[in-house]
Scaffold this motif. Structure first.
Motif, PDB file in Angstrom:
ATOM      1  N   LEU A  60     -41.804 -19.993 -12.563  1.00  0.00           N
ATOM      2  CA  LEU A  60     -42.939 -19.189 -12.983  1.00  0.00           C
ATOM      3  C   LEU A  60     -42.602 -18.588 -14.344  1.00  0.00           C
ATOM      4  CD1 LEU A  60     -43.706 -17.334  -9.624  1.00  0.00           C
ATOM      5  CD2 LEU A  60     -45.029 -19.198 -10.643  1.00  0.00           C
ATOM      6  N   PRO A  61     -43.619 -18.276 -15.147  1.00  0.00           N
ATOM      7  CA  PRO A  61     -43.334 -17.717 -16.473  1.00  0.00           C
ATOM      8  C   PRO A  61     -42.745 -16.312 -16.387  1.00  0.00           C
ATOM      9  CG  PRO A  61     -45.699 -17.708 -16.035  1.00  0.00           C
ATOM     10  CD  PRO A  61     -45.052 -18.445 -14.899  1.00  0.00           C
ATOM     11  N   VAL A  62     -41.986 -15.967 -17.409  1.00  0.00           N
ATOM     12  CA  VAL A  62     -41.409 -14.637 -17.550  1.00  0.00           C
ATOM     13  C   VAL A  62     -41.879 -14.124 -18.910  1.00  0.00           C
ATOM     14  CG1 VAL A  62     -39.260 -13.326 -17.798  1.00  0.00           C
ATOM     15  CG2 VAL A  62     -39.420 -15.163 -16.107  1.00  0.00           C
ATOM     16  N   ALA A  63     -42.545 -12.969 -18.929  1.00  0.00           N
ATOM     17  CA  ALA A  63     -43.118 -12.422 -20.164  1.00  0.00           C
ATOM     18  C   ALA A  63     -42.535 -11.049 -20.459  1.00  0.00           C
ATOM     19  CB  ALA A  63     -44.635 -12.348 -20.047  1.00  0.00           C
ATOM     20  N   VAL A  64     -41.548 -11.012 -21.367  1.00  0.00           N
ATOM     21  CA  VAL A  64     -40.871  -9.769 -21.726  1.00  0.00           C
ATOM     22  C   VAL A  64     -40.838  -9.642 -23.241  1.00  0.00           C
ATOM     23  CG1 VAL A  64     -38.703  -8.465 -21.575  1.00  0.00           C
ATOM     24  CG2 VAL A  64     -39.401  -9.938 -19.678  1.00  0.00           C
ATOM     25  N   HIS A  65     -41.240  -8.478 -23.732  1.00  0.00           N
ATOM     26  CA  HIS A  65     -41.131  -8.159 -25.162  1.00  0.00           C
ATOM     27  C   HIS A  65     -40.523  -6.770 -25.262  1.00  0.00           C
ATOM     28  CE1 HIS A  65     -41.904  -8.071 -29.416  1.00  0.00           C
ATOM     29  NE2 HIS A  65     -42.541  -6.925 -29.272  1.00  0.00           N
ATOM     30  N   GLN A  66     -39.268  -6.720 -25.718  1.00  0.00           N
ATOM     31  CA  GLN A  66     -38.510  -5.472 -25.759  1.00  0.00           C
ATOM     32  C   GLN A  66     -38.449  -4.883 -24.346  1.00  0.00           C
ATOM     33  OE1 GLN A  66     -36.762  -4.733 -28.378  1.00  0.00           O
ATOM     34  NE2 GLN A  66     -37.698  -6.266 -29.675  1.00  0.00           N
ATOM     35  N   GLY A  67     -39.030  -3.692 -24.145  1.00  0.00           N
ATOM     36  CA  GLY A  67     -39.043  -3.081 -22.826  1.00  0.00           C
ATOM     37  C   GLY A  67     -40.340  -3.293 -22.076  1.00  0.00           C
ATOM     38  N   ASP A  68     -41.276  -3.970 -22.709  1.00  0.00           N
ATOM     39  CA  ASP A  68     -42.580  -4.194 -22.085  1.00  0.00           C
ATOM     40  C   ASP A  68     -42.631  -5.559 -21.413  1.00  0.00           C
ATOM     41  OD1 ASP A  68     -43.533  -1.744 -23.046  1.00  0.00           O
ATOM     42  OD2 ASP A  68     -44.103  -2.650 -24.958  1.00  0.00           O
ATOM     43  N   VAL A  69     -43.232  -5.572 -20.229  1.00  0.00           N
ATOM     44  CA  VAL A  69     -43.360  -6.826 -19.489  1.00  0.00           C
ATOM     45  C   VAL A  69     -44.803  -6.999 -19.046  1.00  0.00           C
ATOM     46  CG1 VAL A  69     -40.975  -6.630 -18.686  1.00  0.00           C
ATOM     47  CG2 VAL A  69     -42.825  -5.877 -17.198  1.00  0.00           C
ATOM     48  N   SER A  70     -45.133  -8.242 -18.744  1.00  0.00           N
ATOM     49  CA  SER A  70     -46.433  -8.555 -18.161  1.00  0.00           C
ATOM     50  C   SER A  70     -46.182  -9.359 -16.890  1.00  0.00           C
ATOM     51  CB  SER A  70     -47.283  -9.380 -19.132  1.00  0.00           C
ATOM     52  OG  SER A  70     -48.458  -9.822 -18.479  1.00  0.00           O
ATOM     53  N   LEU A  71     -46.768  -8.912 -15.808  1.00  0.00           N
ATOM     54  CA  LEU A  71     -46.616  -9.630 -14.538  1.00  0.00           C
ATOM     55  C   LEU A  71     -47.911 -10.298 -14.098  1.00  0.00           C
ATOM     56  CD1 LEU A  71     -44.326  -7.071 -12.700  1.00  0.00           C
ATOM     57  CD2 LEU A  71     -43.663  -9.227 -13.767  1.00  0.00           C
TER      58      LEU A  71
END
Length: 174
Positions: A60-71
């Motif tokens: 499954l995709p993993v979406a992380v930018h710095q400390g922000d994530v999207s689930l």
């Protein structure tokens, strides 16, 4: 949520949010996928048991930018895979991996930026044994020590939030 806890001179802690999900929380992700798989709500424990029977792990995709994530993206991908007839156990394993890796990347990014070497993990999702192991192993490679209470003391983040709120308001009850 990823909180920075800084001890104050009066022995209280100042909490600052330094990361977290921009949409779904981890428990919502687990419950949405779990219910779609036919598991009872809340689905965390059943999803973990199902994943333990998996011979494979669906990516499954993993979406992380710095400390922000999207689930929401990973949750949508998981729901689409269910509709396409994916193996439930392999998908459950994929959910665990996606969450564990999301948490690792988020913590790793913020820890490097803030020079943090100790992390306390609490909440229902981190009571999952696979997620705990994955995070401990991966973060140790970055020399980040992970502190996690026994699963029985971390069943739901709401309990921790309520305890913190109560302690913050104790002086107003005197």
């Amino acid at each position: 949520d990823l909180l920075l806890a800084e001890k104050q001179t009066d022995s209280t802690y100042a909490l600052t949010q330094v990361g977290g999900s921009k949409d779904l929380h981890a428990g919502q992700f687990v419950d949405r996928v779990g219910v779609a798989l036919g598991l009872q709500f809340p689905a965390g424990a059943a999803l973990e048991q199902l994943a333990a029977t998996a011979a494979d792990c669906i990516e499954l995709p993993v979406a992380v930018h710095q400390g922000d994530v999207s689930l929401s993206g990973p949750a949508t991908a998981a729901l689409r895979k269910i509709e396409a007839g994916a193996d439930p156990a392999a998908l459950a394993a994929g959910v665990q991996y996606a969450l564990a890796e999301t948490f690792v990347r988020m913590i790793r990014n913020v820890a490097a930026q803030k020079e943090i070497f100790d992390v306390l993990l609490v909440g229902g999702v981190v009571s999952n044994a696979y997620i705990r192991r994955h995070m401990i192993e991966k973060l140790a490679k970055r020399r980040i020590r992970v502190w996690i209470p026994e699963s029985r003391f971390s069943p739901d983040n709401a309990a921790g939030c309520a305890a913190y709120a109560f302690r913050q308001g104790e002086s107003s009850y005197e």
